[in-house]
Design a protein around this motif. Sequence first.
Motif, PDB file in Angstrom:
ATOM      1  N   HIS A 214      42.471  34.872  40.490  1.00 52.90           N
ATOM      2  CA  HIS A 214      42.676  36.226  39.582  1.00 52.90           C
ATOM      3  C   HIS A 214      41.500  36.403  38.459  1.00 52.90           C
ATOM      4  N   LEU A 215      40.747  35.425  38.039  1.00 49.88           N
ATOM      5  CA  LEU A 215      39.741  35.835  37.116  1.00 49.88           C
ATOM      6  C   LEU A 215      38.750  36.415  37.895  1.00 49.88           C
ATOM      7  N   TYR A 216      38.457  36.534  39.180  1.00 48.80           N
ATOM      8  CA  TYR A 216      37.532  37.282  40.059  1.00 48.80           C
ATOM      9  C   TYR A 216      37.939  38.421  40.843  1.00 48.80           C
ATOM     10  N   LEU A 217      39.027  38.530  41.251  1.00 51.59           N
ATOM     11  CA  LEU A 217      39.767  39.627  42.054  1.00 51.59           C
ATOM     12  C   LEU A 217      40.110  40.704  41.263  1.00 51.59           C
ATOM     13  N   THR A 218      40.053  41.859  42.125  1.00 47.00           N
ATOM     14  CA  THR A 218      40.747  43.095  41.754  1.00 47.00           C
ATOM     15  C   THR A 218      41.327  43.569  42.750  1.00 47.00           C
ATOM     16  N   ILE A 219      42.306  44.706  42.758  1.00 45.86           N
ATOM     17  CA  ILE A 219      42.957  45.219  44.072  1.00 45.86           C
ATOM     18  C   ILE A 219      42.003  45.538  45.041  1.00 45.86           C
ATOM     19  N   ASP A 220      40.740  46.131  44.724  1.00 46.92           N
ATOM     20  CA  ASP A 220      39.769  46.606  45.805  1.00 46.92           C
ATOM     21  C   ASP A 220      39.402  45.376  46.603  1.00 46.92           C
ATOM     22  N   ASN A 221      38.987  44.169  45.996  1.00 47.76           N
ATOM     23  CA  ASN A 221      38.842  43.036  46.720  1.00 47.76           C
ATOM     24  C   ASN A 221      39.613  42.894  47.833  1.00 47.76           C
ATOM     25  N   VAL A 222      41.150  42.911  47.416  1.00 49.30           N
ATOM     26  CA  VAL A 222      42.325  42.399  48.220  1.00 49.30           C
ATOM     27  C   VAL A 222      42.409  43.273  49.435  1.00 49.30           C
ATOM     28  N   ALA A 223      41.960  44.745  49.491  1.00 47.54           N
ATOM     29  CA  ALA A 223      42.454  45.476  50.313  1.00 47.54           C
ATOM     30  C   ALA A 223      41.229  45.202  51.444  1.00 47.54           C
ATOM     31  N   GLY A 224      40.322  44.659  51.395  1.00 47.23           N
ATOM     32  CA  GLY A 224      39.225  44.830  52.465  1.00 47.23           C
ATOM     33  C   GLY A 224      39.311  43.397  52.983  1.00 47.23           C
ATOM     34  N   ASN A 225      40.023  42.223  52.302  1.00 49.21           N
ATOM     35  CA  ASN A 225      39.851  40.883  52.710  1.00 49.21           C
ATOM     36  C   ASN A 225      40.941  39.946  52.631  1.00 49.21           C
ATOM     37  N   PRO A 226      41.662  39.712  54.048  1.00 51.03           N
ATOM     38  CA  PRO A 226      42.566  39.010  53.985  1.00 51.03           C
ATOM     39  C   PRO A 226      42.709  37.571  53.090  1.00 51.03           C
ATOM     40  N   HIS A 227      41.505  36.998  52.932  1.00 56.28           N
ATOM     41  CA  HIS A 227      41.200  35.716  52.431  1.00 56.28           C
ATOM     42  C   HIS A 227      41.416  35.870  50.838  1.00 56.28           C
ATOM     43  N   CYS A 228      41.743  37.121  50.393  1.00 51.45           N
ATOM     44  CA  CYS A 228      41.677  37.463  49.066  1.00 51.45           C
ATOM     45  C   CYS A 228      43.300  38.046  48.710  1.00 51.45           C
ATOM     46  N   PHE A 229      44.170  37.990  49.968  1.00 53.66           N
ATOM     47  CA  PHE A 229      45.380  38.331  49.736  1.00 53.66           C
ATOM     48  C   PHE A 229      46.395  37.310  49.341  1.00 53.66           C
ATOM     49  N   CYS A 230      46.998  37.330  48.151  1.00 56.23           N
ATOM     50  CA  CYS A 230      48.060  36.395  47.816  1.00 56.23           C
ATOM     51  C   CYS A 230      48.940  37.360  47.024  1.00 56.23           C
ATOM     52  N   LYS A 231      50.003  36.653  46.720  1.00 61.90           N
ATOM     53  CA  LYS A 231      51.239  37.400  45.738  1.00 61.90           C
ATOM     54  C   LYS A 231      51.360  36.568  44.510  1.00 61.90           C
ATOM     55  N   PRO A 232      51.457  37.170  43.638  1.00 62.99           N
ATOM     56  CA  PRO A 232      51.218  38.554  43.361  1.00 62.99           C
ATOM     57  C   PRO A 232      49.719  38.913  43.316  1.00 62.99           C
ATOM     58  N   VAL A 233      49.477  40.054  44.023  1.00 64.59           N
ATOM     59  CA  VAL A 233      48.197  40.528  44.406  1.00 64.59           C
ATOM     60  C   VAL A 233      47.462  40.945  43.058  1.00 64.59           C
ATOM     61  N   ALA A 234      46.100  40.826  43.178  1.00 65.17           N
ATOM     62  CA  ALA A 234      45.291  40.949  41.997  1.00 65.17           C
ATOM     63  C   ALA A 234      45.215  42.517  41.524  1.00 65.17           C
ATOM     64  N   LYS A 235      45.129  42.882  40.314  1.00 61.45           N
ATOM     65  CA  LYS A 235      45.618  44.204  40.018  1.00 61.45           C
ATOM     66  C   LYS A 235      44.192  44.873  39.594  1.00 61.45           C
ATOM     67  N   LEU A 236      44.104  45.405  38.248  1.00 63.66           N
ATOM     68  CA  LEU A 236      43.050  46.359  37.938  1.00 63.66           C
ATOM     69  C   LEU A 236      41.914  45.561  37.369  1.00 63.66           C
ATOM     70  N   PRO A 237      40.764  46.057  36.972  1.00 58.32           N
ATOM     71  CA  PRO A 237      39.741  45.421  36.132  1.00 58.32           C
ATOM     72  C   PRO A 237      40.375  45.286  34.812  1.00 58.32           C
ATOM     73  N   SER A 238      41.141  46.164  34.252  1.00 59.73           N
ATOM     74  CA  SER A 238      41.705  45.737  32.786  1.00 59.73           C
ATOM     75  C   SER A 238      42.607  44.675  32.828  1.00 59.73           C
ATOM     76  N   ASP A 239      43.533  44.300  34.058  1.00 62.24           N
ATOM     77  CA  ASP A 239      44.114  43.351  33.814  1.00 62.24           C
ATOM     78  C   ASP A 239      43.484  42.081  33.944  1.00 62.24           C
ATOM     79  N   ARG A 240      42.474  41.948  34.934  1.00 61.89           N
ATOM     80  CA  ARG A 240      41.468  40.750  35.245  1.00 61.89           C
ATOM     81  C   ARG A 240      40.999  40.584  33.717  1.00 61.89           C
ATOM     82  N   ALA A 241      40.464  41.495  32.907  1.00 59.15           N
ATOM     83  CA  ALA A 241      39.832  41.180  31.615  1.00 59.15           C
ATOM     84  C   ALA A 241      41.032  40.601  30.665  1.00 59.15           C
TER      85      ALA A 241
END
Length: 367
Positions: A214-241
Motif C-alpha cells: 500500500h506504500l506503492y499502489l493506488t487504485i489505478d494500479n489495481v484496476a489493470g493488474n490482478p497481482h495488485c488486487f487485495c482487500k482493502p484495495v489501494a485508494k488515492l494518491p493522497s491516501d498513499r501519501a
Amino acid sequence: MTSIRIPAAADFHVHLRDGTMMETVVPTIRQGGASLAYVMPNLVPPISSVQQALDYHSRLQALDPSVTFLMTLYLSPEITPEVIAEAAATGKIAGVKSYPKGVTTNSDAGVVDYASFYPVFAAMEEHDLVLNLHGECPSNSTTSLLNDAETFQPATSSTTTILNAEESFLPTLLDLHSRFPKLRIVLEHCTTAAAIAAVKQCGPTVAATITAHHLYLTIDNVAGNPHCFCKPVAKLPSDRAALMAAATSGDPKFFLGTDSAPHPKNKKIGTANAAAGVFTQPYAVSYIATAFDRVGKMDAVRAFVAEFGRAFYKTVEKGWESAEDVTKDAIELKKEPGVKVVDEFGQGEGVVVPFMAGETVWSVTWL
Ligand code: NCD
Ligand code: ZN
C-alpha cells in the motif's frame, strides 16, 4: 544512506496458508528479513479452536524452527470467553482476528454483529489478547450482475463500495475502543488517510499495521493488474501519501504487517473473479526500504519494521522472544547491489507471483 544494519523485522500480519502453499511460503519469511510472523487464521476451515491453532503452530514450526510464529483465532461463534482464557494460557496465541462477513478471502464465517461478541472482547481485555480488525464494511455486490436486484436500482442500493468500505468501518473502531478502552486493538492494513487519523485519535491501546504494497499502489494500479488486487484495495494518491507519512513518522502506533497473501497464479489470472491478496513475504523488508529510501526516510525503517510492533505486542515481556535474540538476529539492507524480484515462487498448480516481479529493490542479508 545506501546500507543499514537493523534487527530482524517482525511481520505482524501474514497469511501462510497450509499444505503445499505453506511449504512454499514459510521459507520466504526469513528471506524477506523477518524472524517473527503473526499468523492469520483464515484457513479453510478457519482456525477457531485452541487445538487447531496449536496444531497449525506445530506444522509451521516444523518448516522453519528459527521463526517465532504467533497464532490467532478466527472470531466466530465458537470463540467464547472460556476459549479466550484457554488461548491465553497456551502462551502461543496472541490475538483474535475479526473479518466482517463477506469482505475478503475466506471470510464467509465472519462477523455480522459485533455486539454479540462483547463478552468475548471483555475476556480478551482481561487476558490481554489483541483484537485484530479487518476494517471494512461489506459491499452488497453479487457475483452475477444479472441476479443483483440492486444493480439497476441505484436509488435503493447500498452506498458501500470497495472505495469507501474502510472509511465506513471507522465508527465501529471508535465505538469498540470506547467500550473496551483497555483492549489492545490493531486496525489491520490501513489504506486511507481517514483510517490513519482515526487511529491517531484513539488512545495508546489502538495501533495499526501498514503493508508494503500500500506504500506503492493506488487504485489505478489495481484496476489493470490482478497481482495488485487485495482487500482493502489501494485508494488515492493522497491516501498513499498519508500511509507513507504515518509509516515514516516515528509514531509507535504504526508498524509493519505485510498482509502477504499468496494465491496460486491461476486464481489471480484467467478467472472471472481474481482472488484478493498480494504476495510480498520474500521481499517484505526490501519493499519497505526501497519505499522509505525514495522519500529520504531510511532512518525510520528500523523502528517501523523491527521495534514498534514488538513493543505493542510486548513480545519480550510475554517471553515470545528474548531481548538478546532480537538484537543479535540482525539483517543488513543494501541499495547496491539490490535484488531483482523473481517472476514466480513454487511449482505447478501452486505457482505464486510476487509483488513487483522483475523490479529491483533493496537487498536483505542476514548477518
Ligand atoms: C487475504 C487473503 O488472501 O487471505 N486477502 C487480502 O486481499 N488481503 C485476506 C485479508 O487479509 O483480507
Ligand atoms: Zn490479511
